[in-house]
Design a protein around this motif. Structure first.
Motif, PDB file in Angstrom:
ATOM      1  N   PRO A  23      -0.043  -7.191   0.899  1.00  0.00           N
ATOM      2  CA  PRO A  23       0.448  -6.644   2.173  1.00  0.00           C
ATOM      3  C   PRO A  23       0.623  -7.771   3.180  1.00  0.00           C
ATOM      4  CG  PRO A  23      -1.868  -6.039   1.787  1.00  0.00           C
ATOM      5  CD  PRO A  23      -1.404  -6.745   0.564  1.00  0.00           C
ATOM      6  N   LEU A  27       0.718  -4.861   7.846  1.00  0.00           N
ATOM      7  CA  LEU A  27       0.011  -3.842   7.043  1.00  0.00           C
ATOM      8  C   LEU A  27      -1.498  -4.119   7.029  1.00  0.00           C
ATOM      9  CD1 LEU A  27       2.481  -3.335   4.040  1.00  0.00           C
ATOM     10  CD2 LEU A  27       1.917  -1.666   5.824  1.00  0.00           C
ATOM     11  N   GLN A  45      -5.596   6.598   3.235  1.00  0.00           N
ATOM     12  CA  GLN A  45      -4.495   5.639   3.219  1.00  0.00           C
ATOM     13  C   GLN A  45      -4.192   5.201   1.785  1.00  0.00           C
ATOM     14  OE1 GLN A  45      -5.460   1.786   5.211  1.00  0.00           O
ATOM     15  NE2 GLN A  45      -3.954   2.553   6.662  1.00  0.00           N
ATOM     16  N   VAL A  46      -2.918   5.002   1.470  1.00  0.00           N
ATOM     17  CA  VAL A  46      -2.607   4.514   0.122  1.00  0.00           C
ATOM     18  C   VAL A  46      -3.188   3.113  -0.061  1.00  0.00           C
ATOM     19  CG1 VAL A  46      -0.499   5.904  -0.169  1.00  0.00           C
ATOM     20  CG2 VAL A  46      -0.317   3.564   0.725  1.00  0.00           C
ATOM     21  N   GLY A  51       1.123   0.676  -1.990  1.00  0.00           N
ATOM     22  CA  GLY A  51       2.130   0.410  -0.962  1.00  0.00           C
ATOM     23  C   GLY A  51       3.214  -0.513  -1.485  1.00  0.00           C
ATOM     24  N   THR A  52       2.793  -1.572  -2.170  1.00  0.00           N
ATOM     25  CA  THR A  52       3.766  -2.513  -2.748  1.00  0.00           C
ATOM     26  C   THR A  52       4.667  -1.795  -3.742  1.00  0.00           C
ATOM     27  OG1 THR A  52       2.201  -4.334  -2.491  1.00  0.00           O
ATOM     28  CG2 THR A  52       3.978  -4.670  -4.074  1.00  0.00           C
ATOM     29  N   THR A  55       7.322   0.343  -2.044  1.00  0.00           N
ATOM     30  CA  THR A  55       8.447  -0.471  -1.559  1.00  0.00           C
ATOM     31  C   THR A  55       9.379  -0.823  -2.719  1.00  0.00           C
ATOM     32  OG1 THR A  55       7.023  -1.438   0.141  1.00  0.00           O
ATOM     33  CG2 THR A  55       9.078  -2.594  -0.314  1.00  0.00           C
ATOM     34  N   TYR A  75       0.706   3.727   6.872  1.00  0.00           N
ATOM     35  CA  TYR A  75       0.814   2.641   5.889  1.00  0.00           C
ATOM     36  C   TYR A  75       1.966   2.884   4.903  1.00  0.00           C
ATOM     37  CZ  TYR A  75      -0.961  -1.253   3.029  1.00  0.00           C
ATOM     38  OH  TYR A  75      -1.099  -2.442   2.350  1.00  0.00           O
ATOM     39  N   SER A  76       1.945   4.041   4.223  1.00  0.00           N
ATOM     40  CA  SER A  76       2.971   4.281   3.199  1.00  0.00           C
ATOM     41  C   SER A  76       4.357   4.402   3.826  1.00  0.00           C
ATOM     42  CB  SER A  76       2.640   5.532   2.382  1.00  0.00           C
ATOM     43  OG  SER A  76       2.453   6.653   3.224  1.00  0.00           O
ATOM     44  N   CYS A  79       5.796   1.041   4.106  1.00  0.00           N
ATOM     45  CA  CYS A  79       6.173   0.520   2.773  1.00  0.00           C
ATOM     46  C   CYS A  79       7.486   1.142   2.306  1.00  0.00           C
ATOM     47  CB  CYS A  79       5.065   0.805   1.770  1.00  0.00           C
ATOM     48  SG  CYS A  79       3.524  -0.044   2.187  1.00  0.00           S
ATOM     49  N   ASP A 168       1.482  11.314  -4.685  1.00  0.00           N
ATOM     50  CA  ASP A 168       0.239  10.538  -4.727  1.00  0.00           C
ATOM     51  C   ASP A 168      -0.944  11.432  -5.106  1.00  0.00           C
ATOM     52  OD1 ASP A 168      -1.320   8.243  -4.469  1.00  0.00           O
ATOM     53  OD2 ASP A 168      -1.818   8.684  -2.392  1.00  0.00           O
TER      54      ASP A 168
END
Ligand SMILES: C[S@@+](CC[C@H](N)C(=O)[O-])C[C@H]1O[C@@H](n2cnc3c(N)ncnc32)[C@H](O)[C@@H]1O
Length: 219
Positions: A23, A27, A45-46, A51-52, A55, A75-76, A79, A168
């Motif tokens: 991140p 992030l 939170q993811v 998150g990567t 994206t 967060y997500s 991304c 998720d």
């Protein structure tokens, strides 16, 4: 609850995180602020590697229009928005004004505020109120588990052919395997997993990243 897949040891998880795109500063700052403000909610939170992955998937799908159900502190959403094309738009759905105020702050910091729209209110109401012609290239489901079967039913028809539905927490920390577990959230996630696996509008895979990510490609 850990955000790491139960199937992966702590050491292997650290290794895979160290060998994935990390991140960025925004992030990391968002994760730190979320942990400081809401220490009991950080599991919402993811995970960074999730998150990567969000994206990458969004970018690979060349998505321009996306929807997220369950935004929390953002967060997500950052991304996904980063994976969209330059003219991309993300519609976020959440019920919490407080949590999403943090998201708004970080959308500004990330230069994404103009590309993300937030609708506050129960996501099922938001989805059902969308114009009939509104369609998405990517949908990400990460809100209340009880509504997972309904989110799936509402979103699959709204995703274009070739688009992705990503869901998720589809392992429910391994509890989906325990047929005797009668927790309503676990029952709902299990029901959605069965519904998705039997849905011939998509081909899909469950991936052991985070607490399980289902990735479905709409035909
Ligand atoms: C697991 S968190 C989302 C985490 C987020 N994707 C992230 O990466 O930080 C679930 C979110 O769903 C929201 N939520 C719960 N029930 C909801 C509902 N009925 N409609 C819309 N959002 C809901 C909560 O307010 C919470 O922010």
């Amino acid at each position: 609850m850990t955000r790491r897949s139960e199937q992966i040891s702590l050491h292997l998880n650290a290794y895979l995180t160290a060998h994935s795109t990390p991140p960025d500063a925004i992030l990391r700052e968002l994760a730190t602020e979320t942990a400081e403000r809401y220490p009991n909610e950080t599991g919402l939170q993811v995970a960074p590697e999730m998150g990567t992955f969000l994206t990458l998937l969004t970018r690979l799908g060349r998505a321009r229009r996306a929807i997220e159900v369950g935004t929390f502190t953002g967060y997500s959403s950052i991304c996904i928005a980063r994976g969209l094309g330059a003219d991309g738009r993300l519609l976020c759905c959440d019920v919490s004004e407080e949590w999403t105020s943090v998201a708004r702050k970080y959308w500004e910091k990330a230069g994404l505020a103009g590309r993300i729209e937030l609708r506050l209110g129960p996501a099922l109401d938001t989805l059902r109120a969308l114009p009939a012609e509104e369609a998405f290239d990517v949908a990400f489901i990460d809100a209340d588990k009880l509504s997972y079967p309904s989110y799936w039913a509402e979103l699959v028809p709204r995703v274009r052919g070739g688009g992705l539905i990503m869901v998720d927490s589809t392992f429910s920390h391994g509890r989906v395997l325990d047929a005797g577990n009668d927790n309503p959230s676990v029952i709902a996630v299990r029901a959605m997993n069965d519904q998705a696996a039997a849905d011939d509008r998509v081909e899909l895979i469950m991936i052991p990243v985070g607490d399980g990510l289902t990735v479905a490609l709409k035909h």
